[in-house]
Scaffold this active site. Structure first.
Site, PDB file in Angstrom:
ATOM      1  N   ASP A  99     -14.500   7.572  -0.098  1.00  0.00           N
ATOM      2  CA  ASP A  99     -13.890   7.947   1.309  1.00  0.00           C
ATOM      3  C   ASP A  99     -14.794   7.654   2.420  1.00  0.00           C
ATOM      4  OD1 ASP A  99     -15.973  10.248   0.750  1.00  0.00           O
ATOM      5  OD2 ASP A  99     -13.959  11.441  -0.073  1.00  0.00           O
ATOM      6  N   ASP A 121     -11.149  24.133  -1.584  1.00  0.00           N
ATOM      7  CA  ASP A 121      -9.600  24.280  -1.485  1.00  0.00           C
ATOM      8  C   ASP A 121      -9.103  23.548  -2.688  1.00  0.00           C
ATOM      9  OD1 ASP A 121     -10.098  21.757  -0.486  1.00  0.00           O
ATOM     10  OD2 ASP A 121      -9.071  22.152   1.143  1.00  0.00           O
ATOM     11  N   HIS A 128      -9.707  20.355  -3.180  1.00  0.00           N
ATOM     12  CA  HIS A 128      -9.579  18.760  -2.835  1.00  0.00           C
ATOM     13  C   HIS A 128     -10.512  18.020  -3.555  1.00  0.00           C
ATOM     14  CE1 HIS A 128     -12.362  19.427   0.641  1.00  0.00           C
ATOM     15  NE2 HIS A 128     -13.155  18.436   0.265  1.00  0.00           N
ATOM     16  N   GLU A 166      -6.660  16.349   0.616  1.00  0.00           N
ATOM     17  CA  GLU A 166      -6.291  17.599   0.839  1.00  0.00           C
ATOM     18  C   GLU A 166      -4.890  18.379   0.114  1.00  0.00           C
ATOM     19  OE1 GLU A 166      -8.746  18.980   2.325  1.00  0.00           O
ATOM     20  OE2 GLU A 166      -8.994  18.293   4.526  1.00  0.00           O
TER      21      GLU A 166
END
Length: 260
Positions: free
Chosen positions: A67, A136, A138, A143
């Protein structure tokens, strides 16, 4: 999915480095998927040590990063291109031309994302992908709510992710709101995925990833659909797993010749 629970960070790094070394020695032009963040750092340190002391040769190896922030200029210390260079690739003999990431400065973002996907395909796909895990759930910057079939694309970061990453910047206000990330569908095409997670703050995400339903609310749960995934966890990250004792028993009885 193989789940390995170990107490020492160095042992987890050594296991991941063993897998990378075995791949690179058997296939010198192997394609690696490189993640940033705290989780893979000990792996990179171990690989650098093996390069310097054991002659591990990356000269023909190619790599793709997961990324990139949108809008950070080339050379910005927190651009992931620069982070990967600083933490790993500049410290071994992998050619800079053989390391490619999504172009966060592209004027035509969709075209840049397609070009990145084409480059991965043109290299024959990723042989081994290293991953960390967000609190979370990811992976990359996929996301919660991300399509389980997604490809490289632009994403808007959750404020929690921006808070988590603010420690790398002078303030949270400097953390970009947008990123380019490999999609979950892209990650699933890697031949082997090694995910590292440590700390109690990752325990719920680890349980959702490994033992929960496959669901977009925990993007990493898509790895349940991958035929060759290895989770390398410390005791704290594994503390919510219902089948932790089974995972320990399975790994303890595993033939050593199998590797990861």
């Amino acid at each position: 999915m193989e789940i390995v629970i170990l107490s020492g960070g160095s042992s987890r790094a050594a296991l991941a480095a063993d897998a990378v070394e075995a791949l690179v020695r058997s296939k010198p032009d192997a394609v690696l998927g490189l993640a940033t963040g705290a989780s893979p750092l000990p792996v990179y340190e171990e690989l650098v040590r093996r390069h310097e002391r054991g002659g591990l040769d990356f000269s023909r190896t190619r790599a793709f990063t997961l990324d990139e922030y949108v809008g950070l200029p080339a050379g910005h210390p927190e651009s992931y291109r620069e982070v990967i260079r600083r933490d790993f690739t500049s410290r071994v003999n992998i050619s800079e031309a053989n390391v490619l990431g999504p172009d966060g400065e592209a004027a035509d973002v969709p075209a840049a994302c397609r070009a990145f996907e084409d480059a991965i395909s043109g290299a024959g796909g990723v042989d081994l992908q290293l991953l960390g895990l967000g609190t979370d759930g990811h992976i990359g910057f996929n996301e919660p709510g991300s399509s389980l079939a997604s490809r490289t694309r632009i994403k808007t970061l959750l404020e929690q992710t921006r808070r988590d990453n603010a420690r790398f910047f002078s303030s949270q206000a400097e953390v970009p709101h947008h990123v380019l990330t490999q999609g979950l569908g892209t990650v699933l095409e890697s031949r082997h995925v090694i995910l590292l997670a440590a700390g109690a703050q990752k325990a719920q995400a680890v349980r959702d990833l490994a033992e929960g339903p496959v669901a977009a609310i925990c993007p990493a749960s898509v790895l349940q659909l991958h035929p060759h995934v290895t989770l390398l966890l410390d005791e704290a990250a594994a503390s919510s797993l219902r089948l932790a004792d089974y995972y320990r028993h399975s790994y303890d009885g595993k033939p050593r010749w199998q590797g990861l």
